[in-house]
Design a protein around this motif. Structure first.
Motif, PDB file in Angstrom:
ATOM      1  N   PHE A 258       0.854  -1.176   0.000  1.00  0.00           N
ATOM      2  CA  PHE A 258       0.000   0.000   0.000  1.00  0.00           C
ATOM      3  C   PHE A 258       0.898   1.237   0.000  1.00  0.00           C
ATOM      4  N   PRO A 259       0.558   2.240  -0.821  1.00  0.00           N
ATOM      5  CA  PRO A 259      -0.555   2.323  -1.761  1.00  0.00           C
ATOM      6  C   PRO A 259      -0.474   1.240  -2.836  1.00  0.00           C
ATOM      7  N   VAL A 260      -1.658   0.888  -3.354  1.00  0.00           N
ATOM      8  CA  VAL A 260      -1.746  -0.168  -4.347  1.00  0.00           C
ATOM      9  C   VAL A 260      -2.807   0.211  -5.368  1.00  0.00           C
ATOM     10  N   ASP A 261      -2.591  -0.190  -6.597  1.00  0.00           N
ATOM     11  CA  ASP A 261      -3.543   0.080  -7.666  1.00  0.00           C
ATOM     12  C   ASP A 261      -4.766  -0.816  -7.489  1.00  0.00           C
ATOM     13  N   GLY A 262      -5.929  -0.205  -7.314  1.00  0.00           N
ATOM     14  CA  GLY A 262      -7.154  -0.967  -7.135  1.00  0.00           C
ATOM     15  C   GLY A 262      -7.832  -1.378  -8.426  1.00  0.00           C
ATOM     16  N   THR A 263      -7.305  -0.922  -9.560  1.00  0.00           N
ATOM     17  CA  THR A 263      -7.993  -1.186 -10.831  1.00  0.00           C
ATOM     18  C   THR A 263      -8.082  -2.673 -11.177  1.00  0.00           C
ATOM     19  N   PRO A 264      -6.990  -3.445 -11.110  1.00  0.00           N
ATOM     20  CA  PRO A 264      -7.108  -4.859 -11.497  1.00  0.00           C
ATOM     21  C   PRO A 264      -8.150  -5.628 -10.684  1.00  0.00           C
ATOM     22  N   SER A 265      -8.168  -5.429  -9.381  1.00  0.00           N
ATOM     23  CA  SER A 265      -9.143  -6.140  -8.548  1.00  0.00           C
ATOM     24  C   SER A 265     -10.555  -5.620  -8.787  1.00  0.00           C
TER      25      SER A 265
ATOM     26  N   LEU B 172     -11.827  -7.200 -11.908  1.00  0.00           N
ATOM     27  CA  LEU B 172     -12.122  -8.609 -11.662  1.00  0.00           C
ATOM     28  C   LEU B 172     -13.472  -8.765 -10.962  1.00  0.00           C
ATOM     29  N   ILE B 173     -13.711  -7.971  -9.938  1.00  0.00           N
ATOM     30  CA  ILE B 173     -14.998  -8.022  -9.234  1.00  0.00           C
ATOM     31  C   ILE B 173     -16.133  -7.673 -10.191  1.00  0.00           C
ATOM     32  N   THR B 174     -15.879  -6.740 -11.086  1.00  0.00           N
ATOM     33  CA  THR B 174     -16.886  -6.324 -12.062  1.00  0.00           C
ATOM     34  C   THR B 174     -17.291  -7.479 -12.970  1.00  0.00           C
ATOM     35  N   VAL B 175     -16.317  -8.234 -13.465  1.00  0.00           N
ATOM     36  CA  VAL B 175     -16.682  -9.353 -14.360  1.00  0.00           C
ATOM     37  C   VAL B 175     -17.308 -10.501 -13.578  1.00  0.00           C
ATOM     38  N   VAL B 176     -16.906 -10.689 -12.339  1.00  0.00           N
ATOM     39  CA  VAL B 176     -17.548 -11.713 -11.518  1.00  0.00           C
ATOM     40  C   VAL B 176     -19.017 -11.348 -11.281  1.00  0.00           C
ATOM     41  N   ALA B 177     -19.283 -10.073 -10.992  1.00  0.00           N
ATOM     42  CA  ALA B 177     -20.670  -9.640 -10.824  1.00  0.00           C
ATOM     43  C   ALA B 177     -21.488  -9.922 -12.080  1.00  0.00           C
ATOM     44  N   GLN B 178     -20.882  -9.677 -13.238  1.00  0.00           N
ATOM     45  CA  GLN B 178     -21.576  -9.866 -14.505  1.00  0.00           C
ATOM     46  C   GLN B 178     -21.877 -11.338 -14.779  1.00  0.00           C
ATOM     47  N   HIS B 179     -20.899 -12.201 -14.542  1.00  0.00           N
ATOM     48  CA  HIS B 179     -21.034 -13.596 -14.957  1.00  0.00           C
ATOM     49  C   HIS B 179     -21.500 -14.535 -13.842  1.00  0.00           C
TER      50      HIS B 179
ATOM     51  N   ALA C 101     -12.417  -5.006 -22.914  1.00  0.00           N
ATOM     52  CA  ALA C 101     -13.018  -3.671 -23.029  1.00  0.00           C
ATOM     53  C   ALA C 101     -14.354  -3.596 -22.316  1.00  0.00           C
ATOM     54  N   ASP C 102     -15.114  -4.691 -22.290  1.00  0.00           N
ATOM     55  CA  ASP C 102     -16.419  -4.669 -21.635  1.00  0.00           C
ATOM     56  C   ASP C 102     -16.273  -4.455 -20.132  1.00  0.00           C
ATOM     57  N   ALA C 103     -15.282  -5.099 -19.523  1.00  0.00           N
ATOM     58  CA  ALA C 103     -15.046  -4.914 -18.086  1.00  0.00           C
ATOM     59  C   ALA C 103     -14.702  -3.471 -17.789  1.00  0.00           C
ATOM     60  N   ARG C 104     -13.854  -2.872 -18.610  1.00  0.00           N
ATOM     61  CA  ARG C 104     -13.477  -1.469 -18.415  1.00  0.00           C
ATOM     62  C   ARG C 104     -14.683  -0.547 -18.571  1.00  0.00           C
ATOM     63  N   ALA C 105     -15.527  -0.823 -19.559  1.00  0.00           N
ATOM     64  CA  ALA C 105     -16.711   0.007 -19.776  1.00  0.00           C
ATOM     65  C   ALA C 105     -17.654  -0.069 -18.580  1.00  0.00           C
ATOM     66  N   ARG C 106     -17.812  -1.254 -18.036  1.00  0.00           N
ATOM     67  CA  ARG C 106     -18.683  -1.411 -16.864  1.00  0.00           C
ATOM     68  C   ARG C 106     -18.102  -0.688 -15.645  1.00  0.00           C
ATOM     69  N   TYR C 107     -16.800  -0.797 -15.456  1.00  0.00           N
ATOM     70  CA  TYR C 107     -16.132  -0.112 -14.342  1.00  0.00           C
ATOM     71  C   TYR C 107     -16.274   1.401 -14.485  1.00  0.00           C
ATOM     72  N   ASP C 108     -16.100   1.894 -15.696  1.00  0.00           N
ATOM     73  CA  ASP C 108     -16.287   3.325 -15.944  1.00  0.00           C
ATOM     74  C   ASP C 108     -17.729   3.738 -15.652  1.00  0.00           C
TER      75      ASP C 108
END
Length: 199
Positions: free
Chosen positions: A86-93, A96-103, A153-160
């Motif tokens: 920490f500090p740590v980039d929260g984007t990768p996780s 990942l949570i975003t695509v898990v929510a989707q699928h 790209a879909d995961a990024r769009a959902r996160y945005d």
């Protein structure tokens, strides 16, 4: 009245870690659904006037550590208030949570979010590492292929979209909970969330 609570958070937030399991318990007792919405707080701060931690005054940074220790002790939680990664980039996780929510659904995303928060703040693991994230998928019984899907790209769009929704809802800090259109900021407001859910 909506049956669904919007849960906005940052995967590297210590405050989200402190509140996560209590929030999960509130969901269970209230039988409400949840939208698990990891957010880019860099964009939220830019829109709301907030400052990222390294840019805050030294007094505020020092007091933050005091408050983290107080809350961890009060809640009986094991927590490293200055974790190794920490500090740590929260984007990768977050992706990942975003695509898990989707699928895999919101309960699975909520479970993974708890594992990610604990990995950072209790277990001293690097939540920006693909190796750590692969381990967390395995530990939460989720498909390994979600890691590759999180790069799409879909995961990024959902996160945005999550981030824009947070800005539109008036969110400015993590974690935030929106219940029937009412915003509650901070794990220390979960008592108010519980009262709202009791009505």
């Amino acid at each position: 009245m909506s049956r669904t609570i919007d849960y906005y958070f940052a995967t590297q937030s210590p405050w989200a870690f402190l509140g996560h399991e209590r929030f999960v318990q509130l969901l269970r007792s209230s039988r409400r659904d949840v939208n698990v919405l990891p957010v880019d707080y860099g964009r939220v701060f830019a829109a709301s006037g907030g400052l990222p931690l390294p840019r805050r005054a030294p007094q505020r940074q020092a007091y933050r550590l005091v408050e983290l220790r107080r809350f961890a002790d009060h809640l009986g939680m094991v927590m490293n208030v200055q974790p190794a990664f920490f500090p740590v980039d929260g984007t990768p996780s977050s992706l990942l949570i975003t695509v898990v929510a989707q699928h895999d659904g919101m309960p699975a995303a909520l479970r993974l979010a708890g594992a990610v928060l604990a990995a950072c703040w209790r277990e001293q693991r690097d939540i920006a590492s693909s190796g750590t994230l692969a381990e967390l998928l395995d530990e939460t019984d989720l498909p390994a292929e979600r890691l590759a899907q999180a790069q799409g790209a879909d995961a990024r769009a959902r996160y945005d979209a999550h981030t824009q929704a947070a800005i539109d809802a008036g969110v400015f800090g993590a974690p935030s909970y929106v219940v029937d259109g009412e915003l509650f900021w901070g794990q220390d407001r979960l008592d108010f969330v519980a009262r709202k859910l009791a009505f």
